[in-house]
Design a protein around this motif. Structure first.
Motif, PDB file in Angstrom:
ATOM      1  N   HIS A 198       0.716  -1.154  -0.029  1.00 37.08           N
ATOM      2  CA  HIS A 198       0.097   0.090  -0.121  1.00 37.08           C
ATOM      3  C   HIS A 198       0.855   1.300  -0.079  1.00 37.08           C
ATOM      4  CE1 HIS A 198      -2.115   3.220   2.111  1.00 37.08           C
ATOM      5  NE2 HIS A 198      -2.951   2.759   1.384  1.00 37.08           N
ATOM      6  N   VAL A 199       0.758   2.073  -1.020  1.00 38.85           N
ATOM      7  CA  VAL A 199       1.549   3.281  -1.019  1.00 38.85           C
ATOM      8  C   VAL A 199       0.792   4.673  -0.846  1.00 38.85           C
ATOM      9  CG1 VAL A 199       3.177   2.198  -2.735  1.00 38.85           C
ATOM     10  CG2 VAL A 199       1.093   3.507  -3.455  1.00 38.85           C
ATOM     11  N   ALA A 200       1.406   5.612  -0.177  1.00 41.16           N
ATOM     12  CA  ALA A 200       0.841   6.818   0.096  1.00 41.16           C
ATOM     13  C   ALA A 200       2.169   7.906  -0.030  1.00 41.16           C
ATOM     14  CB  ALA A 200       0.373   6.866   1.653  1.00 41.16           C
ATOM     15  N   ARG A 201       1.648   8.941  -0.513  1.00 42.32           N
ATOM     16  CA  ARG A 201       2.651  10.104  -0.719  1.00 42.32           C
ATOM     17  C   ARG A 201       2.778  10.869   0.602  1.00 42.32           C
ATOM     18  NH1 ARG A 201       4.235  14.283  -5.600  1.00 42.32           N
ATOM     19  NH2 ARG A 201       5.683  15.347  -4.558  1.00 42.32           N
ATOM     20  N   VAL A 202       3.913  11.056   1.096  1.00 44.77           N
ATOM     21  CA  VAL A 202       4.111  11.558   2.297  1.00 44.77           C
ATOM     22  C   VAL A 202       5.472  12.717   2.343  1.00 44.77           C
ATOM     23  CG1 VAL A 202       3.440   9.843   3.678  1.00 44.77           C
ATOM     24  CG2 VAL A 202       5.864   9.768   3.130  1.00 44.77           C
TER      25      VAL A 202
END
Length: 134
Positions: free
Chosen positions: A29-33
């Motif tokens: 699962h990816v998220a931009r941070v």
């Protein structure tokens, strides 16, 4: 493993990252941070209700992909173990991260109230391995 001087310099200049956690079935699962160094520790901010927080509570392994917005082929991957910092100090820790990333907020008291209302926490990354094109 501590970050090398070269890796530390790269992260201090490049704050955009993709955070990859693992779902229960093993699918990434990816998220931009945003990431930043606070007193030599690598941190990012999240909230209690984020999926990545749920994933990290079950499995603290995470890979960060930090990229250089100005140069498409400069990047750094960090294989990490995450500690979630969500205690009573979390608002102040978010303030320290904000200061590292953006400077002083316009209204510190208002900022701290927002951190409480949003149930903000801090992800602290313990780096096990780095690689990349920095």
């Amino acid at each position: 493993m501590a970050l090398s001087d070269q890796d530390r310099e790269f992260v201090s200049k490049n704050r955009s990252a993709v955070m990859t956690t693992l779902k229960a079935d093993g699918m990434p699962h990816v998220a931009r941070v945003g990431v930043g160094l606070v007193d030599g520790r690598l941190w990012s901010s999240g909230t209690e209700d984020r999926l990545r927080t749920k994933h990290l509570r079950r499995d603290p392994r995470c890979t960060l992909f930090v990229f250089d917005d100005g140069h498409a082929y400069r990047w750094l991957a960090l294989e990490t173990t995450v500690t979630i910092r969500d205690g009573p100090d979390a608002p102040q820790q978010n303030l320290a991260l904000y200061r590292a990333l953006a400077g002083e907020p316009d209204d510190v008291d208002e900022y701290l109230r927002a951190m409480v209302a949003e149930r903000r926490l801090v992800y602290e990354f313990e780096v096990g391995r780095t690689y990349g094109m920095n």
